[in-house]
Enzyme design. Structure first.
Site, PDB file in Angstrom:
ATOM      1  N   LYS A 128     -57.175  -3.341   3.000  1.00 37.01           N
ATOM      2  CA  LYS A 128     -56.107  -3.034   3.966  1.00 37.01           C
ATOM      3  C   LYS A 128     -55.501  -1.716   3.499  1.00 37.01           C
ATOM      4  CE  LYS A 128     -51.981  -2.845   5.270  1.00 37.01           C
ATOM      5  NZ  LYS A 128     -51.572  -1.516   5.788  1.00 37.01           N
ATOM      6  N   GLU A 179     -49.681  -2.351  -9.110  1.00 37.05           N
ATOM      7  CA  GLU A 179     -49.315  -1.017  -9.625  1.00 37.05           C
ATOM      8  C   GLU A 179     -48.234  -0.467  -8.713  1.00 37.05           C
ATOM      9  OE1 GLU A 179     -49.872   0.392 -12.315  1.00 37.05           O
ATOM     10  OE2 GLU A 179     -51.410  -0.974 -13.055  1.00 37.05           O
ATOM     11  N   CYS A 186     -47.441   8.683  -8.060  1.00 35.93           N
ATOM     12  CA  CYS A 186     -46.696   7.655  -8.822  1.00 35.93           C
ATOM     13  C   CYS A 186     -46.448   8.127 -10.236  1.00 35.93           C
ATOM     14  CB  CYS A 186     -47.474   6.350  -8.817  1.00 35.93           C
ATOM     15  SG  CYS A 186     -49.174   6.569  -9.317  1.00 35.93           S
ATOM     16  N   GLU A 246     -36.545   5.858  -7.907  1.00 31.54           N
ATOM     17  CA  GLU A 246     -37.720   6.631  -7.496  1.00 31.54           C
ATOM     18  C   GLU A 246     -37.460   7.270  -6.131  1.00 31.54           C
ATOM     19  OE1 GLU A 246     -41.344   4.578  -6.188  1.00 31.54           O
ATOM     20  OE2 GLU A 246     -42.477   5.924  -7.480  1.00 31.54           O
TER      21      GLU A 246
HETATM   22  P1  NAP Z   1     -45.772   0.503   0.333  1.00 34.31           P
HETATM   23  O1  NAP Z   1     -44.862   0.725   1.457  1.00 34.31           O
HETATM   24  O2  NAP Z   1     -45.490  -0.621  -0.610  1.00 34.31           O
HETATM   25  O3  NAP Z   1     -47.219   0.311   0.979  1.00 34.31           O
HETATM   26  C1  NAP Z   1     -48.359   0.083   0.188  1.00 34.31           C
HETATM   27  C2  NAP Z   1     -49.324  -0.767   0.985  1.00 34.31           C
HETATM   28  O4  NAP Z   1     -48.760  -2.055   1.167  1.00 34.31           O
HETATM   29  C3  NAP Z   1     -49.618  -0.229   2.387  1.00 34.31           C
HETATM   30  O5  NAP Z   1     -50.951  -0.498   2.711  1.00 34.31           O
HETATM   31  C4  NAP Z   1     -48.673  -1.042   3.242  1.00 34.31           C
HETATM   32  O6  NAP Z   1     -49.068  -1.160   4.587  1.00 34.31           O
HETATM   33  C5  NAP Z   1     -48.779  -2.385   2.553  1.00 34.31           C
HETATM   34  N1  NAP Z   1     -47.690  -3.303   2.853  1.00 34.31           N
HETATM   35  C6  NAP Z   1     -46.470  -3.037   3.365  1.00 34.31           C
HETATM   36  N2  NAP Z   1     -45.767  -4.195   3.497  1.00 34.31           N
HETATM   37  C7  NAP Z   1     -46.567  -5.190   3.071  1.00 34.31           C
HETATM   38  C8  NAP Z   1     -46.429  -6.604   2.938  1.00 34.31           C
HETATM   39  N3  NAP Z   1     -45.316  -7.242   3.286  1.00 34.31           N
HETATM   40  N4  NAP Z   1     -47.471  -7.299   2.447  1.00 34.31           N
HETATM   41  C9  NAP Z   1     -48.603  -6.696   2.068  1.00 34.31           C
HETATM   42  N5  NAP Z   1     -48.800  -5.363   2.179  1.00 34.31           N
HETATM   43  C10 NAP Z   1     -47.787  -4.620   2.656  1.00 34.31           C
HETATM   44  O7  NAP Z   1     -45.942   1.799  -0.578  1.00 34.31           O
HETATM   45  P2  NAP Z   1     -46.283   3.284  -0.080  1.00 34.31           P
HETATM   46  O8  NAP Z   1     -45.085   3.834   0.575  1.00 34.31           O
HETATM   47  O9  NAP Z   1     -47.572   3.282   0.674  1.00 34.31           O
HETATM   48  O10 NAP Z   1     -46.565   4.034  -1.453  1.00 34.31           O
HETATM   49  C11 NAP Z   1     -45.570   4.589  -2.230  1.00 34.31           C
HETATM   50  C12 NAP Z   1     -45.273   3.703  -3.426  1.00 34.31           C
HETATM   51  O11 NAP Z   1     -46.483   3.396  -4.103  1.00 34.31           O
HETATM   52  C13 NAP Z   1     -44.394   4.377  -4.446  1.00 34.31           C
HETATM   53  O12 NAP Z   1     -43.442   3.468  -4.924  1.00 34.31           O
HETATM   54  C14 NAP Z   1     -45.367   4.752  -5.551  1.00 34.31           C
HETATM   55  O13 NAP Z   1     -44.794   4.875  -6.831  1.00 34.31           O
HETATM   56  C15 NAP Z   1     -46.333   3.631  -5.485  1.00 34.31           C
HETATM   57  N6  NAP Z   1     -47.610   3.995  -6.066  1.00 34.31           N
HETATM   58  C16 NAP Z   1     -47.919   3.488  -7.284  1.00 34.31           C
HETATM   59  C17 NAP Z   1     -49.115   3.823  -7.900  1.00 34.31           C
HETATM   60  C18 NAP Z   1     -49.459   3.248  -9.234  1.00 34.31           C
HETATM   61  O14 NAP Z   1     -50.626   3.293  -9.602  1.00 34.31           O
HETATM   62  N7  NAP Z   1     -48.516   2.711  -9.977  1.00 34.31           N
HETATM   63  C19 NAP Z   1     -50.004   4.687  -7.263  1.00 34.31           C
HETATM   64  C20 NAP Z   1     -49.648   5.203  -6.019  1.00 34.31           C
HETATM   65  C21 NAP Z   1     -48.452   4.843  -5.418  1.00 34.31           C
HETATM   66  P3  NAP Z   1     -48.417  -0.186   5.700  1.00 34.31           P
HETATM   67  O15 NAP Z   1     -48.866   1.168   5.343  1.00 34.31           O
HETATM   68  O16 NAP Z   1     -48.992  -0.696   6.963  1.00 34.31           O
HETATM   69  O17 NAP Z   1     -46.929  -0.349   5.591  1.00 34.31           O
END
Ligand code: NAP
Length: 481
Positions: free
Chosen positions: A173, A248, A282, A383
């Site tokens: 997904k 992560e 990240c 963040e």
């Molecule tokens: P996000 O909003 O949490 O979304 C990540 C994924 O989760 C997307 O595919 C999103 O789908 C999905 N998602 C959203 N709500 C969900 C739910 N209730 N259940 C299951 N999946 C759900 O994060 P983002 O904005 O894409 O990414 C930014 C964040 O990722 C930052 O906090 C960053 O630090 C973190 N990040 C961490 C790493 C690491 O390795 N530690 C690497 C990269 C990014 P939708 O797109 O459809 O909402």
């Protein structure tokens, strides 16, 4: 020309449905494509298909699975230029950054393809006579992979490749903001001849699909990269079913600059880690902690270098920084800038949305530096995920180390110093999973474990040999002969 529509891929079939748009954040008139918005039923079907495909895929010799993964890498490599351009168009990072990421995804597939020829497991002597004993890896089953938008090809690759080589079947997904790169990997899997049902792709709302995925009876594990809030929810739900889970999540990564740092390198590393990819990594540096003795000189050089960065459409040559990924992220960046203005005063550079000319086509923002930030201020703690850097002053190494660790996150941490003892002390004391010495806090390779500590991560690490631990289980065998 009508925009292409990218269907979901379930049980070897392209599945149609209502669509959502994927637009270029540097030029919102550029429609990258329309994606089918998967339903809860699509997700349930995808998990069922993966479950049906599991026996044959897991029974295939691992070197044969590896040969197929090599073909996936070949397929991605053939489309290298196209993929790199698509990545820039859907996510916004510059073309050279996209090329680096696509190359990394290809290399990840090759790395894990080769693991198929190894699959190491211990064979040890028994204490008893005529007993042979060993442990061998087995797949966990159907694995759900949920990925973010900021590394839209590398992260899907570093989840899919180890999952598949270990004999699992997967449902991916991707993030709704950048689903095309993951779709291209799935296309490459299909073209490589990976059997139907082994790889399934369902794009659409994270909320809807996440619930359906986690409730699917055949699911055995989830690997998630994204925000802390979603990660916490997934963890709670997965625990109810005792699913294996890997999370992560966010960071607030420090860069310590000591007075003995190689000066120019320290400036360059800080600018690179804080602002490249629009601060949307990240592992990006969002706090630079500078030893008092060089604070003023370092700050002046940092601001001077930052002012030279060129912001614009990442497809154009000479651009250093692309746009924020979408309007919501841009608003988040601007909201934190307003909070920081109230807390620590005027930024030393940046602080505004860029407007006029081509800037009006997308979500561009100036790289921004706030100085004199203290530990209790919001921009030192939360963040932002944008090009906003907090500069903090430390009395000495011990003080810098304390400030760096005084945060609930622990993803990456860096130090700039020419003192070898300080470098080792940093390695001992830093409370983070990824440590960089005289390098930017961001910029990792796939051959070693990746992941954080404290609230940034949960579960086994990704990438390198560590990935095999998450995506496989053990069978331990005792044989009397
Ligand atoms: P996000 O909003 O949490 O979304 C990540 C994924 O989760 C997307 O595919 C999103 O789908 C999905 N998602 C959203 N709500 C969900 C739910 N209730 N259940 C299951 N999946 C759900 O994060 P983002 O904005 O894409 O990414 C930014 C964040 O990722 C930052 O906090 C960053 O630090 C973190 N990040 C961490 C790493 C690491 O390795 N530690 C690497 C990269 C990014 P939708 O797109 O459809 O909402």
């Amino acid at each position: 020309m009508p925009s292409p529509t990218f269907h979901n891929y379930i049980d070897g079939q392209w599945v149609a449905g209502a669509t959502f748009e994927n637009r270029n954040p540097a030029d919102t008139s550029d429609l990258v494509g329309e994606f089918v918005s998967g339903t809860a039923t699509d997700m349930a079907d995808a998990v069922d298909a993966a479950s049906r495909a599991l026996p044959a895929w897991s029974a295939m010799p691992a070197p044969s699975r590896g040969a197929l993964l090599h073909r996936v890498a070949d397929g991605l490599d053939r489309k290298f230029e196209q993929l790199s351009e698509e990545l820039t168009r859907e996510e916004g990072k510059t073309l050279p950054e996209s090329k680096g990421e696509v190359r990394r995804a290809i290399n990840i597939f090759r790395y894990f393809a080769a693991e198929g020829n190894r699959m190491p497991g211990p064979v040890v002597p028994s204490e008893r006579d005529r007993i042979h004993m060993w442990a061998q890896r087995k797949p966990i089953g159907v694995v759900g992979l949920i990925t973010p938008w900021n590394f839209p090809i590398a992260i899907p690759a570093w989840k899919m490749a180890p999952a598949l080589i270990c004999g699992n079947t997967v449902v991916i997904k991707p993030a709704s903001l950048a689903p095309l790169c993951a779709w291209r990997i799935v296309e490459a899997c299909r073209e490589a001849g990976i059997p139907k049902g082994v790889v399934n792709f369902v794009a659409g709302s994270g909320g809807t699909l996440g619930k359906s995925l986690i409730a699917a009876p055949a699911l055995r594990a989830v690997s998630f990269t994204g925000s802390c809030g979603v990660g916490e929810w997934l963890h709670a739900e997965a625990s109810k079913r005792r699913l294996r889970i890997q999370l992560e999540m966010g960071g607030k990564n420090p860069a310590i600059v000591l007075a003995d740092a190689p000066f120019e390198l320290a400036v360059e590393n800080t600018v690179n880690a804080a602002f490249f990819s629009t601060g949307q990594k990240c592992t990006a540096t969002s706090r630079v902690i500078v030893e008092d003795d060089i604070y003023d000189r370092f700050l002046a050089a940092l601001v001077e270098r930052t002012k030279k960065l060129k912001v614009g459409n990442g497809l154009e040559a000479g651009i250093d920084i692309g746009p924020a990924v979408d309007e919501a992220q841009l608003e988040t960046d601007l909201r934190y800038i307003e909070i920081a203005r109230k807390e620590s005063g005027k930024p030393l550079c940046g602080g505004h949305r860029l407007t006029g000319g081509d800037y009006d086509k997308g979500y561009f923002i100036e790289p921004t530096i706030f100085a004199g930030v203290t530990e209790k201020m919001t921009i030192a703690r939360e963040e932002i995920f944008g090009p906003v850097l907090a500069v903090m002053r430390a009395n000495d190494f011990e003080d810098a180390m304390r400030i760096a660790n005084n945060i609930p996150f622990g993803l990456s941490s860096s130090i700039q110093t020419s003192n070898l003892s300080r470098a080792f002390e940093f390695v001992q004391q830093a409370e983070a999973g990824m440590l960089m010495v005289n390098l930017p806090s961001a910029g990792v390779e796939y051959q070693l474990p990746f992941g954080g500590s404290k609230e940034s991560s949960f579960g086994p690490k990704e990438q390198g040999p560590a990935a095999m631990e998450f995506y496989s289980d053990w069978k331990t065998i005792y044989l009397k002969y």
